[in-house]
Design a protein around this motif. Structure first.
Motif: not given
Length: 171
Positions: A38-47, A57-71
């Motif tokens: 869905g809209l759950r995204i895993n972000i990784t770095g080279v390290d 949920a209002g835009v289709g997410g699961g609300g399971t993690a912080p939003s990109p804007g909060w990060l």
């Protein structure tokens, strides 16, 4: 790391880069985002570092993690706090308290493409700093805080238009 070690490391880095300016500029390590579900995204770095975002949920997410804007706001607050702490250490000042809060105001019509004249990103942002150091006057603390904000890379990226190159690979 203690104040003295921080100040020593900064002095050594400043001395080295002054003598070797060609080594001061580099390409920052990349962050790669992959859709998990869905809209759950895993972000990784080279390290090997990683984090996860999700939308509400209002835009289709699961609300399971912080939003990109909060990060983004977290990165901004963390960066400002780091640069203030670095400057304080360089100045030989031990901060008894340092708290940085970053907030912003957004209009969801921009991110949803409802109105072309409304930006997708924040309309405004605010940085609030609370600091205390025994025996240090307010003017000195304000100077350290101002220096920290002025040298924070995230603050700089917010205030200055940064050229962005979009590369697309289909397939």
């Amino acid at each position: 790391m203690g104040q003295d070690k921080i100040a020593t490391a900064i002095a050594a880095a400043r001395e080295y880069l002054t003598a070797n300016p060609e080594e001061a500029r580099y390409r920052d390590s990349a962050a790669t985002a992959v859709v998990e579900n869905g809209l759950r995204i895993n972000i990784t770095g080279v390290d090997g570092s990683s984090t996860v975002t999700d939308m509400v949920a209002g835009v289709g997410g699961g609300g399971t993690a912080p939003s990109p804007g909060w990060l983004f706001r977290a990165a901004y607050a963390s960066c400002v706090a780091t640069l203030i702490a670095m400057r304080a250490a360089e100045s030989g000042i031990t901060l008894d308290r340092l708290e940085v809060t970053v907030d912003s105001e957004s209009d969801d019509r921009g991110i949803l493409g409802i109105a072309a004249d409304i930006p997708a990103g924040p309309i405004r942002a605010g940085v609030a700093v609370r600091a205390a150091a025994a025996g240090v006057d307010a003017e000195t603390l304000r100077g350290i805080i101002s220096w920290g904000v002025a040298h924070c890379p995230v603050d700089d990226a917010v205030r200055r238009a940064v050229p962005v190159e979009l590369r697309v690979d289909i397939g």
